[in-house]
Every structure is written in structure tokens, then in C-alpha cells.
Design a protein around this motif. Structure first.
Motif, PDB file in Angstrom:
ATOM      1  N   UNK A 172       6.885  28.241   0.826  1.00 48.38           N
ATOM      2  CA  UNK A 172       7.536  26.932   0.651  1.00 48.38           C
ATOM      3  C   UNK A 172       7.286  26.037   1.869  1.00 48.38           C
ATOM      4  N   UNK A 173       7.167  24.713   1.682  1.00 46.45           N
ATOM      5  CA  UNK A 173       6.853  23.787   2.783  1.00 46.45           C
ATOM      6  C   UNK A 173       7.798  23.937   3.978  1.00 46.45           C
ATOM      7  N   UNK A 174       9.045  24.312   3.714  1.00 46.88           N
ATOM      8  CA  UNK A 174      10.056  24.405   4.770  1.00 46.88           C
ATOM      9  C   UNK A 174       9.638  25.348   5.905  1.00 46.88           C
ATOM     10  N   UNK A 175       8.796  26.363   5.591  1.00 47.34           N
ATOM     11  CA  UNK A 175       8.470  27.366   6.610  1.00 47.34           C
ATOM     12  C   UNK A 175       7.508  26.849   7.684  1.00 47.34           C
ATOM     13  N   UNK A 176       6.855  25.712   7.459  1.00 46.92           N
ATOM     14  CA  UNK A 176       5.840  25.255   8.411  1.00 46.92           C
ATOM     15  C   UNK A 176       6.434  24.442   9.564  1.00 46.92           C
TER      16      UNK A 176
END
Ligand SMILES: CC(C)(COP(=O)(O)OP(=O)(O)OC[C@H]1O[C@@H](n2cnc3c(N)ncnc32)[C@H](O)[C@@H]1OP(=O)(O)O)[C@@H](O)C(=O)NCCC(=O)NCCS
Length: 197
Positions: A172-176
């Protein structure tokens, strides 16, 4: 949410840690009483020393005091209760030696990240890394989080705890978010791993 582009994928280059650690003790004593507990403000300096010891050889993301103070509630430590350390403050409070740390950072409603896992070289392979992750698994469950995530160079260690490698495109984008602060952004050699709780 921060706009962050995932780093380009590279092959891992594992480097041996440089000796950046204060020599604590030669080896933990046979009867070492090691306790896993939540960190407190007074632990910040020692936690930073542990993390940045490994960061010096690119094994971890370096951290500063602001990050530690802001996120102190995420942190779990392991202390060797057999080794008293005297605080330098006027109270000469007796503290315990911090030999390992890790943190659990909630990213979203269904996912939390395991960060900053660091075991002092003299205390590795005693099961402490596993105990800290298990402690955080329990914290995550109690919070109602059902998935743990980590970026790591030590895939084998996390495999022993049931984590599975995940394709970057499935993350998910949140992890970057943290990647934009990472000095290895353009030479990323970490893999993403997840554990369903
Ligand atoms: C990786 C690390 C957290 C492991 O902690 P630890 O307390 O030594 O691990 P444990 O004793 O719980 O290990 C359990 C098992 O995991 C595996 N394992 C542990 N460290 C490993 C490593 N570096 N590489 C491959 N497998 C490893 C082994 O199978 C081990 O069992 P064994 O000791 O009987 O061989 C620790 O070595 C460390 O702090 N490394 C430097 C910083 C770092 O890489 N942190 C991870 C960033 S996400």
C-alpha cells in the motif's frame, strides 16, 4: 498524505557492521535477566546509540532525538537487569542497560510497521529480536491491527517469525513514507515483508 514515489529496486549488498558500539560487556552472563518493556523518555539517548551504531554501516535508517521523542510511545526495549547503570543526573537513579530496541508504528487502520529493530551485537542470537517482535505483535493485536509490515535486509530473521516477502507493487502507498527520509533511497536493498496476525 505525503506524496512519495517508491524507491527503485536494487540487489542487496550486505555489509558487515563496523564496530560502532560502545563495548557493554564481553558476553551476557549466563543468568542475565533480560526484560522486555515499553521505553521511557530517559531511554532516548541509549536507544539512539543502538540504532545509529547500525545506521553507520547502512543496516538501518539513522534517527535523531526529535524522531525518538515524538515516537517514544512506539518503542519497546530489552534491558539486562543484571547490569545496573547509574544516571548522570543529580538523582543518580539506577537504570538498566538497554541491549535491544524495536518500534511499532501504526500506518493506517489495518497495518502497522515494525521499525528500528536493533539488538546490540553482544546480545544477538539469544532470541531477543524474536521476543521484541512478538511483544509488538501482541500490542498490535490489542490495538485491533491485523497486519504487520517491515522493510528489512534480514529476510531470514523475519521468516522465522512467520513474515512473508511481498512484491513492491502489492504494497500500500502508505508504506513508502519513510523512504523519502532514507539515505539509501536510490540504492534500496531492502525487501518488504508482511505478517497477518
Ligand atoms: C536481525 C536482528 C534483529 C536479529 O535479532 P536476534 O535477537 O539476534 O535474533 P533471534 O535470536 O531472535 O533470532 C532468531 C532466528 O532468526 C534467524 N536470524 C537471526 N539473525 C539473523 C540474521 N542476521 N540473518 C539471518 N537469519 C537470522 C536465525 O534463524 C535465528 O535463530 P538462531 O539464533 O538459532 O540461528 C539482529 O541481528 C540485529 O539487530 N541486526 C542488526 C540490525 C538489523 O539488521 N535490524 C533489522 C532491521 S529491520
Amino acid at each position: 498524505m505525503d506524496y512519495v514515489v517508491p524507491p527503485p529496486e536494487r540487489l542487496p549488498v550486505i555489509k558487515k557492521p563496523k564496530e560502532k558500539f560502545r563495548k557493554l560487556v564481553k558476553k551476557p552472563k549466563e543468568d542475565s535477566r533480560i526484560v522486555i518493556q515499553k521505553a521511557q523518555i530517559r531511554d532516548v539517548e541509549e536507544i539512539l546509540e543502538l540504532i545509529n551504531g547500525f545506521a553507520a554501516s547502512n543496516l538501518m535508517l539513522p534517527r535523531g532525538p526529535q524522531y525518538l521523542y515524538e515516537n517514544i510511545r512506539d518503542f519497546v526495549i530489552a534491558v539486562d537487569a543484571n547490569v545496573p547503570v547509574y544516571s548522570m543526573t543529580a538523582t543518580r537513579e539506577v537504570m538498566n542497560l538497554i541491549v535491544a530496541c524495536g518500534s511499532l508504528h501504526v500506518l493506517w487502520e489495518d497495518i502497522a510497521e515494525v521499525r528500528a529493530l536493533a539488538i546490540h551485537p553482544d546480545y544477538q542470537h539469544l532470541g531477543l529480536g524474536s521476543r521484541i517482535v512478538e511483544f509488538m505483535e501482541e500490542e498490535a493485536r490489542q490495538l485491533g491491527i491485523h497486519k504487520l509490515f517491515t522493510f528489512t535486509m534480514t529476510e531470514e530473521f523475519f521468516k522465522t517469525l512467520g513474515f512473508n516477502k511481498i512484491n513492491r507493487k502489492d504494497l500500500p502507498p502508505k508504506v513508502w513514507g519513510e523512504c523519502s527520509r532514507c539515505p539509501k533511497y536510490f540504492q534500496c536493498d531492502e525487501v518488504g515483508m508482511v505478517l497477518d496476525l
